[in-house]
Every structure is written in structure tokens, then in C-alpha cells.
Design a protein around this motif. Structure first.
Motif, PDB file in Angstrom:
ATOM      1  N   ALA A  33       0.835  -1.205   0.000  1.00 54.78           N
ATOM      2  CA  ALA A  33       0.000   0.000   0.000  1.00 54.78           C
ATOM      3  C   ALA A  33       0.870   1.255   0.000  1.00 54.78           C
ATOM      4  N   ALA A  34       1.922   1.244   0.818  1.00 58.19           N
ATOM      5  CA  ALA A  34       2.836   2.389   0.839  1.00 58.19           C
ATOM      6  C   ALA A  34       3.559   2.538  -0.493  1.00 58.19           C
ATOM      7  N   ALA A  35       3.997   1.410  -1.070  1.00 61.06           N
ATOM      8  CA  ALA A  35       4.678   1.462  -2.370  1.00 61.06           C
ATOM      9  C   ALA A  35       3.736   1.969  -3.455  1.00 61.06           C
ATOM     10  N   PHE A  36       2.511   1.488  -3.459  1.00 59.55           N
ATOM     11  CA  PHE A  36       1.525   1.912  -4.460  1.00 59.55           C
ATOM     12  C   PHE A  36       1.273   3.415  -4.367  1.00 59.55           C
ATOM     13  N   LEU A  38       3.207   5.823  -3.000  1.00 58.96           N
ATOM     14  CA  LEU A  38       4.392   6.611  -3.336  1.00 58.96           C
ATOM     15  C   LEU A  38       4.681   6.595  -4.830  1.00 58.96           C
ATOM     16  N   ILE A  39       4.604   5.412  -5.433  1.00 58.94           N
ATOM     17  CA  ILE A  39       4.906   5.308  -6.862  1.00 58.94           C
ATOM     18  C   ILE A  39       3.835   5.989  -7.696  1.00 58.94           C
ATOM     19  N   LEU A  40       2.572   5.880  -7.285  1.00 63.50           N
ATOM     20  CA  LEU A  40       1.500   6.566  -7.999  1.00 63.50           C
ATOM     21  C   LEU A  40       1.691   8.076  -7.947  1.00 63.50           C
ATOM     22  N   PHE A  41       2.010   8.591  -6.767  1.00 68.24           N
ATOM     23  CA  PHE A  41       2.239  10.039  -6.629  1.00 68.24           C
ATOM     24  C   PHE A  41       3.435  10.480  -7.468  1.00 68.24           C
ATOM     25  N   THR A  42       4.514   9.694  -7.441  1.00 72.60           N
ATOM     26  CA  THR A  42       5.706  10.046  -8.217  1.00 72.60           C
ATOM     27  C   THR A  42       5.427  10.038  -9.715  1.00 72.60           C
ATOM     28  N   ALA A  43       4.678   9.030 -10.177  1.00 76.20           N
ATOM     29  CA  ALA A  43       4.357   8.949 -11.606  1.00 76.20           C
ATOM     30  C   ALA A  43       3.482  10.125 -12.045  1.00 76.20           C
ATOM     31  N   LEU A  44       2.492  10.480 -11.228  1.00 66.96           N
ATOM     32  CA  LEU A  44       1.624  11.593 -11.574  1.00 66.96           C
ATOM     33  C   LEU A  44       2.389  12.918 -11.565  1.00 66.96           C
ATOM     34  N   ALA A  45       3.289  13.071 -10.580  1.00 67.18           N
ATOM     35  CA  ALA A  45       4.070  14.307 -10.505  1.00 67.18           C
ATOM     36  C   ALA A  45       5.030  14.440 -11.683  1.00 67.18           C
ATOM     37  N   ALA A  46       5.551  13.294 -12.166  1.00 67.38           N
ATOM     38  CA  ALA A  46       6.481  13.317 -13.300  1.00 67.38           C
ATOM     39  C   ALA A  46       5.767  13.292 -14.636  1.00 67.38           C
ATOM     40  N   GLY A  72      13.660   3.185  -7.175  1.00 68.56           N
ATOM     41  CA  GLY A  72      14.499   2.722  -6.067  1.00 68.56           C
ATOM     42  C   GLY A  72      14.359   3.614  -4.847  1.00 68.56           C
ATOM     43  N   LEU A  73      14.305   4.919  -5.057  1.00 71.04           N
ATOM     44  CA  LEU A  73      14.113   5.847  -3.938  1.00 71.04           C
ATOM     45  C   LEU A  73      12.761   5.638  -3.276  1.00 71.04           C
ATOM     46  N   CYS A  74      11.743   5.372  -4.090  1.00 70.37           N
ATOM     47  CA  CYS A  74      10.409   5.113  -3.523  1.00 70.37           C
ATOM     48  C   CYS A  74      10.415   3.860  -2.653  1.00 70.37           C
ATOM     49  N   TRP A  75      11.104   2.814  -3.076  1.00 73.40           N
ATOM     50  CA  TRP A  75      11.159   1.586  -2.291  1.00 73.40           C
ATOM     51  C   TRP A  75      11.953   1.771  -1.001  1.00 73.40           C
ATOM     52  N   ILE A  76      12.973   2.625  -1.031  1.00 67.82           N
ATOM     53  CA  ILE A  76      13.699   2.924   0.211  1.00 67.82           C
ATOM     54  C   ILE A  76      12.781   3.642   1.191  1.00 67.82           C
ATOM     55  N   MET A  77      11.963   4.556   0.699  1.00 62.83           N
ATOM     56  CA  MET A  77      10.997   5.241   1.561  1.00 62.83           C
ATOM     57  C   MET A  77       9.963   4.257   2.103  1.00 62.83           C
ATOM     58  N   CYS A  78       9.601   3.256   1.300  1.00 58.78           N
ATOM     59  CA  CYS A  78       8.677   2.220   1.784  1.00 58.78           C
ATOM     60  C   CYS A  78       9.308   1.409   2.908  1.00 58.78           C
ATOM     61  N   ALA A  79      10.621   1.151   2.804  1.00 52.95           N
ATOM     62  CA  ALA A  79      11.311   0.428   3.874  1.00 52.95           C
ATOM     63  C   ALA A  79      11.305   1.237   5.162  1.00 52.95           C
ATOM     64  N   ALA A  80      11.485   2.559   5.039  1.00 54.29           N
ATOM     65  CA  ALA A  80      11.419   3.413   6.227  1.00 54.29           C
ATOM     66  C   ALA A  80      10.026   3.377   6.844  1.00 54.29           C
ATOM     67  N   ALA A  81       9.001   3.363   5.992  1.00 58.33           N
ATOM     68  CA  ALA A  81       7.633   3.251   6.511  1.00 58.33           C
ATOM     69  C   ALA A  81       7.379   1.874   7.109  1.00 58.33           C
ATOM     70  N   SER A 131      17.029  -2.405   1.540  1.00 54.49           N
ATOM     71  CA  SER A 131      15.715  -2.318   2.174  1.00 54.49           C
ATOM     72  C   SER A 131      15.614  -3.257   3.370  1.00 54.49           C
ATOM     73  N   ALA A 132      16.092  -4.495   3.212  1.00 53.82           N
ATOM     74  CA  ALA A 132      16.047  -5.451   4.325  1.00 53.82           C
ATOM     75  C   ALA A 132      16.915  -4.986   5.487  1.00 53.82           C
ATOM     76  N   SER A 133      18.108  -4.479   5.177  1.00 58.56           N
ATOM     77  CA  SER A 133      18.999  -4.002   6.239  1.00 58.56           C
ATOM     78  C   SER A 133      18.388  -2.818   6.976  1.00 58.56           C
ATOM     79  N   LEU A 134      17.767  -1.926   6.232  1.00 61.20           N
ATOM     80  CA  LEU A 134      17.145  -0.759   6.854  1.00 61.20           C
ATOM     81  C   LEU A 134      15.981  -1.156   7.748  1.00 61.20           C
ATOM     82  N   MET A 135      15.152  -2.088   7.283  1.00 61.54           N
ATOM     83  CA  MET A 135      14.006  -2.503   8.082  1.00 61.54           C
ATOM     84  C   MET A 135      14.439  -3.273   9.318  1.00 61.54           C
ATOM     85  N   VAL A 136      15.458  -4.129   9.183  1.00 62.77           N
ATOM     86  CA  VAL A 136      15.910  -4.907  10.344  1.00 62.77           C
ATOM     87  C   VAL A 136      16.553  -3.988  11.378  1.00 62.77           C
ATOM     88  N   GLY A 137      17.501  -3.144  10.926  1.00 62.27           N
ATOM     89  CA  GLY A 137      18.175  -2.251  11.859  1.00 62.27           C
ATOM     90  C   GLY A 137      17.234  -1.264  12.519  1.00 62.27           C
TER      91      GLY A 137
END
Length: 204
Positions: A33-36, A38-46, A72-81, A131-137
């Protein structure tokens, strides 16, 4: 015949397969849901057309295109979420590694089935490792921070927050106050006073 030891209270609920499965499904759903979003917003903005390939296909994550690095940046933000999702749904630091790795393994299966091929772009694999390292840490740190928060009992919680862990006379331990009101000490009994000993009293 040897009697079996009764199970620890709460053990069945903690290790319940149904509960674990529910947590995995919720965690995976929130991740997508977070990926969808973020990517939807990024695609519309671009000004780019949006499709499920941007979310579920590994072919969109390429290191030689601007769209690939943006995804890739969107997926990193999803890992933070996802760290917040781990804190809210799992809340136990020793389980973060299992759930975070399970999430990425499921994502690998979903991506491979959707694309009908195992990912071959290096950026996709590097992104999964980051992404895995960020989520685990981040998940372990957040859950431990929650687990190690001090617990105040009774009316001492408000006093502990105001006095920053000190009592009326500046002593430690106000968080363990049992009684309130005049005539009560920290142990719930009456207050005490040091009285000097006169000469000739208490002799042996």
C-alpha cells in the motif's frame, strides 16, 4: 508417568500460527500500500503513465534509467515506513529479523511470478539488500526503544514526568511511589525523622 509442565501463560497466543500468518499478511499489505501510494504520486508528478509494472515488475528497476533510480528511492521510503509497521504490528525486537526477511522473500516470489522470471537487474537485488537491512536495523532499534521504556506504577507516573525521576527532596525513585498524601513515604508507611541520641542513652 511424568506430568507435563503446563504451558507458560500467553505462550500459545504468542506462537499461534494464525496470528503469525495474520501479521505477515498485514505487514505485506501495508508494504505494498505504501509502495503503491508513493509510486503513484511520483508517476503523476512526473507526468508518466502509471501501471502495476512499476510496483510488481523487476524490469522497471534499472540502473541505466531515471525511472529506475526514482523507483528505487520510492522503495527505500517504503522500507522506512515499514519500520513503523514493524513497531505497531510486531513490537518485539527478536521477531523483527524473521518478519522483515519474510516480507522480502514474499516480495521476491510475487515479483518473479508477476514478471514470469527471476530478477536479473543488479539494482533490484541491491535495493532488496538495502531495504532489508534498513528494516531490520530500524525495526530492532524502534522495538527495543519501546521495550526499554520505564514503567511507572500508580500515581508516581505524573510525578516522575514532572520531577524527571526525582522526589520531593531530589532523591531518585519517585516512579516507585506507592502511596500519596501527607504522612506517607515511598514505602507506603509514615514519614521518618532522624533523632539524635543524648549522652548516657543507649549505652551498653
Amino acid at each position: 508417568m511424568r506430568n507435563r509442565r503446563p504451558p507458560r501463560p500467553g505462550a500459545l497466543q504468542t506462537l499461534s500460527p494464525l496470528r503469525i500468518l495474520t501479521q505477515i499478511v498485514l505487514l505485506q499489505t501495508l508494504h505494498y500500500a505504501a509502495a503503491f501510494a508513493l509510486i503513484l504520486f511520483t508517476a503523476l508528478a512526473a507526468g508518466k503513465p502509471f501501471s502495476l509494472d512499476l510496483v510488481l515488475s523487476w524490469r522497471s528497476l534499472r540502473g541505466d534509467t531515471t525511472i529506475g533510480w526514482t523507483l528505487g528511492l520510492c522503495w527505500i521510503m517504503c522500507a522506512a515506513a515499514g519500520i513503523i509497521s514493524l513497531l505497531l504490528l510486531i513490537a518485539r525486537s527478536k521477531l523483527v529479523l524473521d518478519f522483515a526477511l519474510s516480507l522480502h522473500v514474499i516480495h521476491l516470489l510475487v515479483t518473479s511470478l508477476y514478471s514470469k522470471a527471476i530478477p536479473r537487474h543488479w539494482l533490484w537485488w541491491a535495493l532488496q539488500a538495502v531495504s532489508a537491512s534498513l528494516m531490520v536495523g530500524g525495526g530492532v532499534w524502534a522495538c527495543r526503544w519501546r521495550e526499554l521504556r520505564p514503567i511507572a506504577f500508580g500515581g508516581g507516573a505524573a510525578a516522575a514526568a514532572k520531577g524527571k525521576g526525582k522526589g520531593r527532596d531530589g532523591d531518585e525513585g519517585v516512579g516507585y511511589l506507592v502511596g500519596k498524601g501527607k504522612g506517607r513515604g515511598r514505602d507506603g508507611g509514615g514519614e521518618y525523622e532522624m533523632v539524635g541520641i543524648k549522652d548516657g542513652e543507649g549505652g551498653v
